[in-house]
Design a protein around this motif. Structure first.
Motif, PDB file in Angstrom:
ATOM      1  N   GLY A  40       0.771  -1.231   0.000  1.00 27.84           N
ATOM      2  CA  GLY A  40       0.000   0.000   0.000  1.00 27.84           C
ATOM      3  C   GLY A  40       0.803   1.282   0.000  1.00 27.84           C
ATOM      4  N   GLN A  41       2.120   1.197  -0.136  1.00 29.92           N
ATOM      5  CA  GLN A  41       2.946   2.403  -0.195  1.00 29.92           C
ATOM      6  C   GLN A  41       3.071   2.874  -1.636  1.00 29.92           C
ATOM      7  N   ILE A  42       3.140   4.181  -1.830  1.00 28.87           N
ATOM      8  CA  ILE A  42       3.288   4.739  -3.172  1.00 28.87           C
ATOM      9  C   ILE A  42       4.649   4.342  -3.727  1.00 28.87           C
ATOM     10  N   ASN A  43       4.661   3.827  -4.947  1.00 25.07           N
ATOM     11  CA  ASN A  43       5.913   3.453  -5.605  1.00 25.07           C
ATOM     12  C   ASN A  43       6.738   4.703  -5.884  1.00 25.07           C
ATOM     13  N   ILE A  44       8.033   4.598  -5.667  1.00 28.89           N
ATOM     14  CA  ILE A  44       8.948   5.720  -5.851  1.00 28.89           C
ATOM     15  C   ILE A  44       9.965   5.367  -6.929  1.00 28.89           C
ATOM     16  N   ALA A  45      10.176   6.278  -7.851  1.00 26.08           N
ATOM     17  CA  ALA A  45      11.207   6.123  -8.883  1.00 26.08           C
ATOM     18  C   ALA A  45      12.492   6.769  -8.381  1.00 26.08           C
ATOM     19  N   THR A  46      13.615   6.098  -8.616  1.00 28.04           N
ATOM     20  CA  THR A  46      14.918   6.626  -8.223  1.00 28.04           C
ATOM     21  C   THR A  46      15.917   6.393  -9.350  1.00 28.04           C
ATOM     22  N   GLY A  47      17.084   6.970  -9.212  1.00 23.19           N
ATOM     23  CA  GLY A  47      18.175   6.721 -10.151  1.00 23.19           C
ATOM     24  C   GLY A  47      17.853   7.112 -11.578  1.00 23.19           C
ATOM     25  N   ASP A  48      18.367   6.310 -12.513  1.00 19.81           N
ATOM     26  CA  ASP A  48      18.193   6.608 -13.931  1.00 19.81           C
ATOM     27  C   ASP A  48      16.731   6.543 -14.369  1.00 19.81           C
ATOM     28  N   TYR A  49      15.948   5.655 -13.732  1.00 12.76           N
ATOM     29  CA  TYR A  49      14.521   5.590 -14.063  1.00 12.76           C
ATOM     30  C   TYR A  49      13.844   6.914 -13.704  1.00 12.76           C
ATOM     31  N   CYS A  50      14.217   7.483 -12.579  1.00 10.02           N
ATOM     32  CA  CYS A  50      13.667   8.773 -12.160  1.00 10.02           C
ATOM     33  C   CYS A  50      14.056   9.863 -13.159  1.00 10.02           C
ATOM     34  N   VAL A  51      15.299   9.842 -13.622  1.00  7.64           N
ATOM     35  CA  VAL A  51      15.753  10.823 -14.614  1.00  7.64           C
ATOM     36  C   VAL A  51      14.929  10.678 -15.894  1.00  7.64           C
ATOM     37  N   ALA A  52      14.719   9.439 -16.344  1.00  4.80           N
ATOM     38  CA  ALA A  52      13.934   9.206 -17.560  1.00  4.80           C
ATOM     39  C   ALA A  52      12.504   9.703 -17.395  1.00  4.80           C
ATOM     40  N   GLN A  53      11.913   9.436 -16.248  1.00 12.70           N
ATOM     41  CA  GLN A  53      10.543   9.902 -15.999  1.00 12.70           C
ATOM     42  C   GLN A  53      10.499  11.427 -15.939  1.00 12.70           C
ATOM     43  N   ASN A  54      11.511  12.045 -15.340  1.00 16.29           N
ATOM     44  CA  ASN A  54      11.566  13.506 -15.285  1.00 16.29           C
ATOM     45  C   ASN A  54      11.698  14.114 -16.682  1.00 16.29           C
ATOM     46  N   VAL A  55      12.459  13.445 -17.567  1.00 17.20           N
ATOM     47  CA  VAL A  55      12.576  13.916 -18.952  1.00 17.20           C
ATOM     48  C   VAL A  55      11.211  13.867 -19.632  1.00 17.20           C
TER      49      VAL A  55
ATOM     50  N   SER B   2      17.401  18.641 -21.836  1.00 13.55           N
ATOM     51  CA  SER B   2      18.744  19.064 -21.422  1.00 13.55           C
ATOM     52  C   SER B   2      18.746  19.777 -20.077  1.00 13.55           C
ATOM     53  N   GLN B   3      17.604  20.326 -19.674  1.00 10.32           N
ATOM     54  CA  GLN B   3      17.506  21.055 -18.409  1.00 10.32           C
ATOM     55  C   GLN B   3      17.255  20.144 -17.210  1.00 10.32           C
ATOM     56  N   VAL B   4      16.985  18.871 -17.455  1.00  8.05           N
ATOM     57  CA  VAL B   4      16.664  17.944 -16.369  1.00  8.05           C
ATOM     58  C   VAL B   4      17.933  17.525 -15.654  1.00  8.05           C
ATOM     59  N   ASP B   5      17.909  17.621 -14.318  1.00  3.75           N
ATOM     60  CA  ASP B   5      19.044  17.161 -13.524  1.00  3.75           C
ATOM     61  C   ASP B   5      19.275  15.677 -13.791  1.00  3.75           C
ATOM     62  N   GLY B   6      20.528  15.313 -14.014  1.00  6.35           N
ATOM     63  CA  GLY B   6      20.870  13.921 -14.271  1.00  6.35           C
ATOM     64  C   GLY B   6      21.064  13.603 -15.735  1.00  6.35           C
ATOM     65  N   VAL B   7      20.709  14.543 -16.628  1.00  3.12           N
ATOM     66  CA  VAL B   7      20.918  14.342 -18.058  1.00  3.12           C
ATOM     67  C   VAL B   7      22.282  14.927 -18.428  1.00  3.12           C
ATOM     68  N   GLU B   8      23.151  14.083 -18.943  1.00  4.32           N
ATOM     69  CA  GLU B   8      24.475  14.518 -19.376  1.00  4.32           C
ATOM     70  C   GLU B   8      24.416  15.099 -20.789  1.00  4.32           C
ATOM     71  N   GLN B   9      23.760  14.353 -21.698  1.00  5.05           N
ATOM     72  CA  GLN B   9      23.703  14.786 -23.095  1.00  5.05           C
ATOM     73  C   GLN B   9      22.500  14.157 -23.791  1.00  5.05           C
ATOM     74  N   VAL B  10      21.794  14.969 -24.568  1.00 11.11           N
ATOM     75  CA  VAL B  10      20.718  14.455 -25.415  1.00 11.11           C
ATOM     76  C   VAL B  10      21.355  14.081 -26.740  1.00 11.11           C
TER      77      VAL B  10
END
Length: 124
Positions: free
Chosen positions: A22-37, A81-89
Motif C-alpha cells: 500500500g505504499q506509493i511506488n517511488i522512482a529513483t536513479g536513472d529511471y527517475c531521470v527518464a521519468q523527469n525527462v 537538457s535542463q533535467v538534472d541527471g541528463v548529461e547529453q541528449v
C-alpha cells in the motif's frame, strides 16, 4: 527546472501506483531521470501553478498549425537538457507520419545519456 532524485513512479496511464503493502511506488536513479525527462517534455507552458512561464509553449507554436518536426524536436531537446541527471541528449525523433489529427497526439522518442553514463531511450 530543478528535479529531485526521487519521484512518484507513474504507471502506463501516467498515474501514481502503490506497491503490495500500500505504499506509493517511488522512482529513483536513472529511471527517475527518464521519468523527469518525459514529464518535462509533456509540460505545457502555463501548466505549473507556481511557475507559469515554465514548460514548452506548445499552444503558441503548434496548436491548430501543421506540426513542424524541427521546431518540436528543438523544444524537446532543450527541455530534456535542463533535467538534472541528463548529461547529453543524443537524438530526438518526432514521428509526424503517425500524427493523430483527431486527438492531435504526437509521438516520438528521445535518447539521452545520464550523468551515470547510462544511455536511455524514452518513448513519447
Amino acid at each position: 527546472m530543478s528535479h529531485t532524485n526521487y519521484s512518484f513512479m507513474l504507471n502506463g496511464q501516467w498515474d501514481i501506483s502503490c506497491n503490495d503493502v500500500g505504499q506509493i511506488n517511488i522512482a529513483t536513479g536513472d529511471y527517475c531521470v527518464a521519468q523527469n525527462v518525459a514529464n518535462e517534455i509533456r509540460c505545457f507552458e502555463g501548466d505549473l501553478v507556481f511557475d507559469t512561464e515554465h514548460g514548452i509553449p506548445w499552444f503558441d507554436v503548434q496548436l491548430a498549425k501543421p506540426i513542424i518536426a524541427v521546431l518540436a524536436s528543438t523544444y524537446m531537446r532543450d527541455a530534456a537538457s535542463q533535467v538534472d541527471g541528463v548529461e547529453q541528449v543524443t537524438a530526438v525523433d518526432v514521428n509526424t507520419a503517425n500524427f493523430d489529427h483527431t486527438t492531435r497526439q504526437l509521438s516520438g522518442s528521445i535518447e539521452f545519456t545520464t550523468t551515470t553514463q547510462t544511455p536511455i531511450i524514452v518513448e513519447l
